[in-house]
Scaffold this motif. Structure first.
Motif, PDB file in Angstrom:
ATOM      1  N   TYR A 115      98.677  57.713  70.085  1.00  0.00           N
ATOM      2  CA  TYR A 115      98.961  56.284  69.998  1.00  0.00           C
ATOM      3  C   TYR A 115      99.280  55.700  71.374  1.00  0.00           C
ATOM      4  CZ  TYR A 115     101.211  51.864  69.073  1.00  0.00           C
ATOM      5  OH  TYR A 115     101.542  50.541  69.107  1.00  0.00           O
ATOM      6  N   GLU A 116     100.066  56.420  72.169  1.00  0.00           N
ATOM      7  CA  GLU A 116     100.414  55.931  73.504  1.00  0.00           C
ATOM      8  C   GLU A 116      99.163  55.760  74.354  1.00  0.00           C
ATOM      9  OE1 GLU A 116     103.262  54.803  74.638  1.00  0.00           O
ATOM     10  OE2 GLU A 116     104.116  55.140  72.643  1.00  0.00           O
ATOM     11  N   SER A 117      98.202  56.674  74.189  1.00  0.00           N
ATOM     12  CA  SER A 117      96.954  56.581  74.946  1.00  0.00           C
ATOM     13  C   SER A 117      96.110  55.398  74.475  1.00  0.00           C
ATOM     14  CB  SER A 117      96.153  57.885  74.799  1.00  0.00           C
ATOM     15  OG  SER A 117      94.955  57.823  75.541  1.00  0.00           O
ATOM     16  N   ILE A 118      96.024  55.229  73.151  1.00  0.00           N
ATOM     17  CA  ILE A 118      95.298  54.088  72.593  1.00  0.00           C
ATOM     18  C   ILE A 118      95.876  52.777  73.119  1.00  0.00           C
ATOM     19  CG2 ILE A 118      95.011  52.745  70.460  1.00  0.00           C
ATOM     20  CD1 ILE A 118      93.027  54.898  70.436  1.00  0.00           C
ATOM     21  N   LYS A 119      97.199  52.726  73.169  1.00  0.00           N
ATOM     22  CA  LYS A 119      97.914  51.494  73.514  1.00  0.00           C
ATOM     23  C   LYS A 119      97.588  51.006  74.920  1.00  0.00           C
ATOM     24  CE  LYS A 119     102.397  51.620  74.070  1.00  0.00           C
ATOM     25  NZ  LYS A 119     103.853  51.737  73.798  1.00  0.00           N
ATOM     26  N   VAL A 120      97.306  51.933  75.846  1.00  0.00           N
ATOM     27  CA  VAL A 120      97.083  51.534  77.236  1.00  0.00           C
ATOM     28  C   VAL A 120      95.608  51.585  77.639  1.00  0.00           C
ATOM     29  CG1 VAL A 120      99.392  52.237  77.941  1.00  0.00           C
ATOM     30  CG2 VAL A 120      97.513  53.876  78.117  1.00  0.00           C
ATOM     31  N   THR A 121      94.722  51.939  76.698  1.00  0.00           N
ATOM     32  CA  THR A 121      93.300  52.031  77.066  1.00  0.00           C
ATOM     33  C   THR A 121      92.441  51.131  76.182  1.00  0.00           C
ATOM     34  OG1 THR A 121      93.125  54.024  75.659  1.00  0.00           O
ATOM     35  CG2 THR A 121      93.458  54.351  78.042  1.00  0.00           C
ATOM     36  N   ILE A 122      92.028  51.628  75.015  1.00  0.00           N
ATOM     37  CA  ILE A 122      91.048  50.866  74.252  1.00  0.00           C
ATOM     38  C   ILE A 122      91.651  49.695  73.479  1.00  0.00           C
ATOM     39  CG2 ILE A 122      89.515  52.847  74.090  1.00  0.00           C
ATOM     40  CD1 ILE A 122      90.285  53.100  71.151  1.00  0.00           C
ATOM     41  N   LEU A 123      92.959  49.708  73.243  1.00  0.00           N
ATOM     42  CA  LEU A 123      93.561  48.546  72.574  1.00  0.00           C
ATOM     43  C   LEU A 123      93.517  47.313  73.472  1.00  0.00           C
ATOM     44  CD1 LEU A 123      94.803  47.538  69.985  1.00  0.00           C
ATOM     45  CD2 LEU A 123      97.059  48.251  70.823  1.00  0.00           C
ATOM     46  N   PRO A 124      93.865  47.402  74.771  1.00  0.00           N
ATOM     47  CA  PRO A 124      93.666  46.248  75.660  1.00  0.00           C
ATOM     48  C   PRO A 124      92.202  45.829  75.755  1.00  0.00           C
ATOM     49  CG  PRO A 124      95.159  47.821  76.665  1.00  0.00           C
ATOM     50  CD  PRO A 124      94.595  48.491  75.450  1.00  0.00           C
ATOM     51  N   TRP A 125      91.300  46.819  75.724  1.00  0.00           N
ATOM     52  CA  TRP A 125      89.867  46.510  75.758  1.00  0.00           C
ATOM     53  C   TRP A 125      89.493  45.675  74.536  1.00  0.00           C
ATOM     54  CZ3 TRP A 125      85.697  48.005  78.979  1.00  0.00           C
ATOM     55  CH2 TRP A 125      84.436  47.768  78.448  1.00  0.00           C
ATOM     56  N   TYR A 126      89.960  46.106  73.380  1.00  0.00           N
ATOM     57  CA  TYR A 126      89.657  45.363  72.144  1.00  0.00           C
ATOM     58  C   TYR A 126      90.194  43.940  72.223  1.00  0.00           C
ATOM     59  CZ  TYR A 126      90.864  43.504  67.580  1.00  0.00           C
ATOM     60  OH  TYR A 126      91.061  42.666  66.521  1.00  0.00           O
ATOM     61  N   ARG A 127      91.453  43.795  72.656  1.00  0.00           N
ATOM     62  CA  ARG A 127      92.051  42.463  72.720  1.00  0.00           C
ATOM     63  C   ARG A 127      91.280  41.556  73.669  1.00  0.00           C
ATOM     64  NH1 ARG A 127      98.135  44.949  72.956  1.00  0.00           N
ATOM     65  NH2 ARG A 127      98.558  44.934  70.706  1.00  0.00           N
ATOM     66  N   ALA A 128      90.870  42.130  74.812  1.00  0.00           N
ATOM     67  CA  ALA A 128      90.108  41.335  75.776  1.00  0.00           C
ATOM     68  C   ALA A 128      88.734  40.968  75.231  1.00  0.00           C
ATOM     69  CB  ALA A 128      89.963  42.110  77.085  1.00  0.00           C
ATOM     70  N   SER A 129      88.171  41.838  74.414  1.00  0.00           N
ATOM     71  CA  SER A 129      86.818  41.602  73.890  1.00  0.00           C
ATOM     72  C   SER A 129      86.762  40.461  72.891  1.00  0.00           C
ATOM     73  CB  SER A 129      86.281  42.877  73.231  1.00  0.00           C
ATOM     74  OG  SER A 129      86.877  43.099  71.961  1.00  0.00           O
ATOM     75  N   GLN A 130      87.908  40.069  72.362  1.00  0.00           N
ATOM     76  CA  GLN A 130      87.947  38.986  71.384  1.00  0.00           C
ATOM     77  C   GLN A 130      87.998  37.608  72.050  1.00  0.00           C
ATOM     78  OE1 GLN A 130      87.659  40.225  68.070  1.00  0.00           O
ATOM     79  NE2 GLN A 130      87.373  41.967  69.437  1.00  0.00           N
ATOM     80  N   LYS A 131      88.091  37.587  73.385  1.00  0.00           N
ATOM     81  CA  LYS A 131      88.242  36.325  74.105  1.00  0.00           C
ATOM     82  C   LYS A 131      87.075  36.108  75.061  1.00  0.00           C
ATOM     83  CE  LYS A 131      93.298  36.871  74.037  1.00  0.00           C
ATOM     84  NZ  LYS A 131      94.511  37.010  74.867  1.00  0.00           N
ATOM     85  N   TRP A 132      86.778  34.830  75.292  1.00  0.00           N
ATOM     86  CA  TRP A 132      85.762  34.466  76.277  1.00  0.00           C
ATOM     87  C   TRP A 132      86.318  34.723  77.670  1.00  0.00           C
ATOM     88  CZ3 TRP A 132      85.085  31.264  80.428  1.00  0.00           C
ATOM     89  CH2 TRP A 132      83.762  30.954  80.783  1.00  0.00           C
ATOM     90  N   PRO A 133      85.495  35.229  78.610  1.00  0.00           N
ATOM     91  CA  PRO A 133      84.059  35.468  78.504  1.00  0.00           C
ATOM     92  C   PRO A 133      83.686  36.910  78.117  1.00  0.00           C
ATOM     93  CG  PRO A 133      84.695  35.665  80.791  1.00  0.00           C
ATOM     94  CD  PRO A 133      85.959  35.349  80.022  1.00  0.00           C
ATOM     95  N   LEU A 134      84.682  37.821  78.002  1.00  0.00           N
ATOM     96  CA  LEU A 134      84.340  39.208  77.717  1.00  0.00           C
ATOM     97  C   LEU A 134      83.682  39.359  76.350  1.00  0.00           C
ATOM     98  CD1 LEU A 134      84.508  41.933  79.148  1.00  0.00           C
ATOM     99  CD2 LEU A 134      86.609  42.402  77.903  1.00  0.00           C
ATOM    100  N   SER A 135      83.930  38.394  75.470  1.00  0.00           N
ATOM    101  CA  SER A 135      83.297  38.446  74.156  1.00  0.00           C
ATOM    102  C   SER A 135      81.780  38.337  74.254  1.00  0.00           C
ATOM    103  CB  SER A 135      83.833  37.315  73.276  1.00  0.00           C
ATOM    104  OG  SER A 135      83.585  36.049  73.868  1.00  0.00           O
ATOM    105  N   LEU A 136      81.282  37.849  75.395  1.00  0.00           N
ATOM    106  CA  LEU A 136      79.837  37.723  75.613  1.00  0.00           C
ATOM    107  C   LEU A 136      79.233  38.999  76.186  1.00  0.00           C
ATOM    108  CD1 LEU A 136      79.807  34.156  77.232  1.00  0.00           C
ATOM    109  CD2 LEU A 136      79.530  34.756  74.821  1.00  0.00           C
ATOM    110  N   HIS A 137      80.070  39.863  76.725  1.00  0.00           N
ATOM    111  CA  HIS A 137      79.593  41.099  77.358  1.00  0.00           C
ATOM    112  C   HIS A 137      79.198  42.106  76.270  1.00  0.00           C
ATOM    113  CE1 HIS A 137      79.866  44.947  79.538  1.00  0.00           C
ATOM    114  NE2 HIS A 137      79.637  44.234  80.624  1.00  0.00           N
ATOM    115  N   PRO A 138      78.113  42.906  76.497  1.00  0.00           N
ATOM    116  CA  PRO A 138      77.732  43.914  75.490  1.00  0.00           C
ATOM    117  C   PRO A 138      78.871  44.833  75.106  1.00  0.00           C
ATOM    118  CG  PRO A 138      75.993  43.682  77.116  1.00  0.00           C
ATOM    119  CD  PRO A 138      77.136  42.832  77.597  1.00  0.00           C
ATOM    120  N   GLY A 139      79.708  45.203  76.078  1.00  0.00           N
ATOM    121  CA  GLY A 139      80.848  46.059  75.768  1.00  0.00           C
ATOM    122  C   GLY A 139      81.842  45.359  74.865  1.00  0.00           C
ATOM    123  N   GLY A 140      82.036  44.054  75.103  1.00  0.00           N
ATOM    124  CA  GLY A 140      82.912  43.281  74.239  1.00  0.00           C
ATOM    125  C   GLY A 140      82.334  43.135  72.849  1.00  0.00           C
ATOM    126  N   LYS A 141      81.036  42.898  72.777  1.00  0.00           N
ATOM    127  CA  LYS A 141      80.379  42.758  71.480  1.00  0.00           C
ATOM    128  C   LYS A 141      80.417  44.063  70.700  1.00  0.00           C
ATOM    129  CE  LYS A 141      77.244  38.960  72.622  1.00  0.00           C
ATOM    130  NZ  LYS A 141      77.770  38.057  71.580  1.00  0.00           N
TER     131      LYS A 141
END
Length: 263
Positions: A115-141
């Motif tokens: 959980y600690e690893s998730i919290k500092v890696t892919i969870l921030p990625w997910y949160r950022a992917s829900q917002k413009w402009p990263l939501s337009l990036h293939p990784g965000g999508k």
């Protein structure tokens, strides 16, 4: 049967499916499998590098619009002999049906550390992917696919019941999800085809399970948390740069055309 059909690898050429959740040593396992089989192992990184074509493929898998033959061809035609991590692990039931001889590896680690690893890696990625402009990036999508967001351990898609939904609720719910996911794998995969594997165990249990000799080299131990964080920063910066630059270029081009036509 055509010459191309003869050259296409059979489904038996796909050897291993990793079904462990992200941040359970999937990158180390990927590198280990590539070393053992001298072939490519699919991972979230490959999905990101694959861009729109991979994104659209996994979107169709999410929607149930991909046949077993198409799923097999996706890996075979690209020369992959194994797969770990999202998005393939999310659809492990479909993958096992497609590759009935595949051996399955469930990577595990201490739940609190996970959980600690998730919290500092892919969870921030997910949160950022829900917002413009990263939501337009293939990784965000890719992070917006319902199979990744909402797929529950029982294989159904329910909002707030996937890995990110659980992590958003609380630490306790996230760790509960971790255990539920692992149990769902154990219930689905026959015991003789499943290896529960902690990368700290090294080569021996992995090689014994795969009937392969133990390499002389040390088992790869890759902590990619920092690399993931750096990559997120770079993608954010690049996406913002493109998002801000394109309107300016569009305006400049329009202005030049206007001057050309006017003068």
């Amino acid at each position: 049967m055509t010459e191309m059909d003869h050259k296409r690898p059979t489904r038996k050429s796909f050897k291993v499916l990793g079904v462990g959740l992200p941040r359970t040593g999937t990158v180390s396992t990927k590198v280990a499998l590539e070393h053992l089989y001298r072939g490519k192992c699919y991972h979230m990184f490959e999905a990101l590098l694959g861009g729109i074509s991979h994104l659209e493929f996994w979107r169709k898998v999410d929607e149930g619009n991909i046949s077993s033959e198409e799923l097999a061809a996706f890996f075979q035609d690209r020369g992959f002999v194994a797969s770990v991590d999202h998005p393939a692990s999310t659809h492990f039931r479909e993958m096992i049906e497609t590759f009935p001889d595949v051996k399955v590896i469930l990577t595990v680690r201490d739940p609190d550390q996970w959980y600690e690893s998730i919290k500092v890696t892919i969870l921030p990625w997910y949160r950022a992917s829900q917002k413009w402009p990263l939501s337009l990036h293939p990784g965000g999508k890719l992070c917006q696919l319902k199979g990744i967001l909402y797929k529950s351990p029982d294989g159904n898609i329910r909002e707030d019941d996937g890995i990110f939904g659980a992590c958003k609720i609380s630490r306790e719910r996230a760790i509960q999800f971790y255990h539920e996911w692992n149990e769902s794998v154990k219930q689905y995969v026959p015991e003789d085809r499943l290896l529960i594997f902690n990368v700290k165990e090294g080569w021996e249990p992995l090689c014994n399970f795969l009937d392969l000799p133990v390499p002389r080299e040390n088992f790869p131990k890759l902590n990619d948390a920092k690399r993931l964080s750096r990559r997120l920063v770079l993608i954010k910066a690049n996406t913002w740069f493109i998002a801000l630059l394109l309107p300016f270029l569009s305006f400049a081009l329009t202005y030049e055309i206007f001057l050309y036509l006017w003068i």
